[in-house]
Design an enzyme around this catalytic site. Sequence first.
Site: not given
Ligand code: SAM
Length: 439
Positions: A265, A283, A380
Site C-alpha cells: 500500500k 513496521d 483482511c
Molecule cells: C496486515 S499486515 C500489513 C500489510 C501491509 N500493509 C501491506 O499492504 O502489505 C500487518 C503488519 O503489521 C505489522 N505489525 C504488527 N505489530 C506491529 C506493531 N506493534 N508495530 C508496527 N507494526 C506492527 C506486522 O509486522 C505486519 O507486517
Amino acid sequence: MIQAPETAQRWRRTVRRVQVLEEILTQVIAAVQSGVPADRRLAELLRSRREIGARDRRFISDTLFSYFRWWGWLRAWGIADLMGAALLASLLDRPASGDEGRAMSQRCAFRLPLDALKDLHRAALGRKAELVAHALDLRRSPLPQELLPAWFWEEITVPESREVGAWQERLVNCLQTRPPVWLRAPAGRGAELAERLRAEGLPARCHPRLPNAVGVSKPFPAVDLRRRTGIGFEVQDLASQCAVEILDPQPGMRIWDASAGAGGKTLQIAERVGPEGWVLATDIRPTVLRNAVRRIAAQGLKNVTVARADVLAADLPGGAFDAVLLDAPCSGTGTWNRNPDARWRTPREAPRRFGLIQMRMLEHVAERIRPGGRLVYSVCTLTKVETLDAVEEFLSVRADFALEERIHPLVERRESPLWVFPWMGPCDGMFIACLLRRG
Ligand SMILES: C[S@@+](CC[C@H](N)C(=O)[O-])C[C@H]1O[C@@H](n2cnc3c(N)ncnc32)[C@H](O)[C@@H]1O
C-alpha cells in the site's frame, strides 16, 4: 497387456510424480498441523528438490491446496486415507487427467469411482456433496458451512438485510475458488497493461470501477512479465487497493503507513502524494521492511522514508500527519480463499487476541493525526471483534473521531464503515473504516 515402450515410460513417470506428491503432501500436512503456512513449507521443499519440473510443481501445488480447501468435508466424510482424500479434493476442483487419476487411485486405500465423479468439478456446492455421498455410499452430505471451522460462524456478523443461510453459502462458495491475481498498473496504464498481458496469452481484465486494477486468472511469472510488458506493475489484491482508495491520498500530503509490511500500500500512497508529499512507512519486522525498501527503489520513489518502529512504542518519528493508514495485523479470515490451510491453522482465540492488539494500535496512531486529518483502519478479516467492535470501542474512548461515509470503490454506494466481500472482485475479504479527527 503389453504396453508400447513410450506408454510404459509415461506411466512410470506418472507413478513417480504421484509418489513425489505423496511425500510432499505428507510433509506439508505435518507442517500445517504444527502451525506453519502450507505455501511456506511447500516453497522450502520445492527449493530443496530442483529435479521437480514446472508441470509437476503445478500438479503438486494444485492438489495440495485442493486438499486444504475441501478438508472440512473430507473430515466430515471420515476419509482418512491421504491419497483418497487428495484425489477426491482434486476432483472437486478440476477433472483428473487420465494417467494421474489412475495412478493416484491405485494408491488409495478404497475404490474411488473415477467415471462416476468425472463431472464433479462442474457441480454446484450442494450437488457436489450429494454426488460424493452417493458415489462413495457415505451416510451424510455435509453442509457448505462445514468447509470452514465452526468457530468462524460464531465470530462473524451477517448484514441485517440478508438471510443468514444464503449469505453464508455465498461466502463459502466464494472462498472455495481461488480469486484472480490482481495487479496495480501505474496510474492511467491499466488498459494498456491488460492488453499487453492478453498479447502474452494471459486472461487479463481491468476492473470496471478501478481501471488501474488488472485481474489475471492464471498463474504467471511476475518478474518476467514486468520485463516483457515494460510496465512496472505491482501485485496487489483488489481489496488492498480499495483501502488506499478510501484513504484518498492527495498531492502534497504527509501520510504515515503505520504497519506497512512489504510496502504494497505504501507504493500506491507514494504515487498519489507525488514529489511534494511524504510517506513514512514503518513496521515492527525488519525482514518485511527490506522488501519494502527494494520495491520503493525499483519504482524510483524518493518521497518515502522507511523505518523500523513499533506502533505501540512512545517514541515514533514524523510529527503530525494529514492521514494515517493502519492496516493492522489480524486473523486473516478474508484471505482463506488464497490460503485455505489457514482455516485449520488459525486458533479460535485469534480474533479476540488480535482485537486487543488492534485497539491498542488504533489508540496509539490516533495521537499522530492532525485535527481534520483522517485515520483509515483496515483488516483482511471478517470477524466482528476485529472490525465493527474494534471501531466502536475506539470511538467510545476517542470522542474527537467520527466515522466518515465514503463511496465504496467497488459498488459505488456510500457506506460507513465499508466491507469488501470476496465476491465483489472476486478478491480477498476486507473491512475498511474511515475515521475523521474533528478539526
Ligand atoms: C496486515 S499486515 C500489513 C500489510 C501491509 N500493509 C501491506 O499492504 O502489505 C500487518 C503488519 O503489521 C505489522 N505489525 C504488527 N505489530 C506491529 C506493531 N506493534 N508495530 C508496527 N507494526 C506492527 C506486522 O509486522 C505486519 O507486517
